[in-house]
Design a protein around this motif. Structure first.
Motif, short mmCIF file in Angstrom:
data_model
loop_
_atom_site.label_atom_id
_atom_site.label_comp_id
_atom_site.label_asym_id
_atom_site.label_seq_id
_atom_site.Cartn_x
_atom_site.Cartn_y
_atom_site.Cartn_z
N VAL A 106 -36.81 -48.03 41.35
CA VAL A 106 -36.22 -49.15 40.61
C VAL A 106 -36.78 -49.30 39.20
O VAL A 106 -36.30 -50.13 38.43
CB VAL A 106 -36.43 -50.48 41.38
CG1 VAL A 106 -35.77 -50.41 42.74
CG2 VAL A 106 -37.91 -50.82 41.51
N GLY A 107 -37.80 -48.49 38.88
CA GLY A 107 -38.33 -48.53 37.52
C GLY A 107 -39.32 -49.65 37.28
O GLY A 107 -39.34 -50.26 36.19
N LEU A 108 -40.18 -49.92 38.28
CA LEU A 108 -41.22 -50.93 38.13
C LEU A 108 -42.58 -50.28 38.32
O LEU A 108 -42.71 -49.29 39.05
CB LEU A 108 -41.05 -52.05 39.17
CG LEU A 108 -39.88 -53.01 38.99
CD1 LEU A 108 -39.74 -53.88 40.24
CD2 LEU A 108 -40.07 -53.89 37.76
N TYR A 113 -44.27 -54.36 41.44
CA TYR A 113 -43.40 -54.35 42.62
C TYR A 113 -44.10 -54.99 43.81
O TYR A 113 -43.50 -55.80 44.53
CB TYR A 113 -42.99 -52.92 42.97
CG TYR A 113 -42.32 -52.85 44.31
CD1 TYR A 113 -40.99 -53.25 44.47
CD2 TYR A 113 -43.03 -52.44 45.45
CE1 TYR A 113 -40.39 -53.24 45.71
CE2 TYR A 113 -42.44 -52.43 46.70
CZ TYR A 113 -41.12 -52.84 46.83
OH TYR A 113 -40.53 -52.84 48.05
N GLY A 124 -36.16 -58.45 39.66
CA GLY A 124 -35.63 -57.30 38.95
C GLY A 124 -34.36 -57.62 38.18
O GLY A 124 -33.71 -58.65 38.42
N ARG A 127 -29.51 -54.08 37.01
CA ARG A 127 -29.52 -52.65 37.30
C ARG A 127 -30.56 -52.32 38.35
O ARG A 127 -30.30 -51.55 39.29
CB ARG A 127 -29.82 -51.85 36.02
CG ARG A 127 -29.75 -50.33 36.22
CD ARG A 127 -30.42 -49.58 35.09
NE ARG A 127 -31.85 -49.80 35.07
CZ ARG A 127 -32.70 -49.18 35.89
NH1 ARG A 127 -32.27 -48.32 36.79
NH2 ARG A 127 -34.00 -49.41 35.79
N GLN A 128 -31.74 -52.89 38.23
CA GLN A 128 -32.80 -52.64 39.20
C GLN A 128 -32.40 -53.16 40.58
O GLN A 128 -32.73 -52.55 41.60
CB GLN A 128 -34.10 -53.30 38.75
CG GLN A 128 -34.74 -52.62 37.55
CD GLN A 128 -35.92 -53.40 37.00
OE1 GLN A 128 -35.92 -54.65 37.01
NE2 GLN A 128 -36.93 -52.70 36.51
N SER A 129 -31.68 -54.28 40.60
CA SER A 129 -31.23 -54.83 41.88
C SER A 129 -30.25 -53.89 42.57
O SER A 129 -30.29 -53.70 43.79
CB SER A 129 -30.58 -56.20 41.66
OG SER A 129 -31.52 -57.14 41.18
#
Length: 237
Positions: A106-108, A113, A124, A127-129
């Protein structure tokens, strides 16, 4: 050797004890065999037949590492030993993913996270969701629950069925990414169902006098989110 105490704020996921017992029996393994494999193959030196039986009886809940190890011994996915997951952490464990895997997807950063997971507060981006839902295989109802939007949805739905449902279509749409027509149809049906329960009168003595309209309405509102998803499901069937 004693079983180590659970770490603070790290309770085990919801454990499906009957499934663990059923899977062990299907493999023809006894509790002693399972305990031996937990010790020898998964580094749990305190594992005993009594501990395995305690898990299967629901007297103890395995921690996340213990559940993963038990799944390995029983040749199954961790998700097969978990009851219906509700939190972000439980869904991750059910998919057999490490927190590092989800954070990377997810890019975290990992700590960020883990903080969301521990606080049960997903923050998030859109997009992350979307990536989170795909990574964890979340259904829309599960996604709403995991991201902490279920109570907000319940509040909107309660207001919609007790007042003018048309006024809440747009607000519900901000919580659940559904087609406007789907939301309208679901809210209309829920509103009519609720109002019908509240205005129903006793007839022919078939309804107990203790089952008042107020009680029926209260019960309906208590399960309003479930009723909503059921209506949405009818529209997509």
């Amino acid at each position: 050797m004693r079983r180590p105490p659970a770490l603070p704020n790290q309770p085990g996921p919801p454990f499906n004890a009957p499934a663990a017992r059923r899977l062990r029996a299907a493999l023809g393994m006894g509790p002693a065999h399972v305990a031996h494999d937990l010790r020898a193959s998964y580094g749990l030196p305190y594992a005993t037949p009594d501990l395995v039986l305690a898990w299967e009886r629901g007297a103890l809940i395995p921690s996340s590492p213990e559940l993963t190890a038990l799944a390995g011994v029983l040749w199954c996915a961790p998700g097969e030993l978990i009851g219906r997951p509700r939190t972000l952490r439980e869904h991750r464990i059910a998919r057999g993913l490490a927190p590092e895997d989800v954070a990377l997807a997810v890019g975290l950063d990992l700590l960020g996270y883990l903080a969301m997971e521990e606080d049960e507060d997903w923050r998030g981006t859109e997009r992350q969701s979307a990536v989170l839902a795909d990574t964890l295989g979340l259904s829309l109802p599960d996604f709403v629950t995991v991201t902490g939007k279920e109570e907000k949805l319940a509040e909107l739905l309660r207001n919609a069925v007790t007042t003018r449902w048309q006024a809440y279509v747009r607000q519900v749409g901000k919580v659940v990414p559904l087609d406007k027509r789907q939301i309208e149809d679901a809210l209309r049906e829920l509103h009519e169902d609720y109002q019908g329960r509240m205005t129903a009168t006793l007839a022919w003595g078939n309804i107990p006098t203790t089952d008042s309209a107020e009680d029926r309405g209260r019960d309906f509102l208590a399960g309003i989110v479930t009723h909503f998803w059921n209506e949405v499901g009818k529209g997509t069937a």
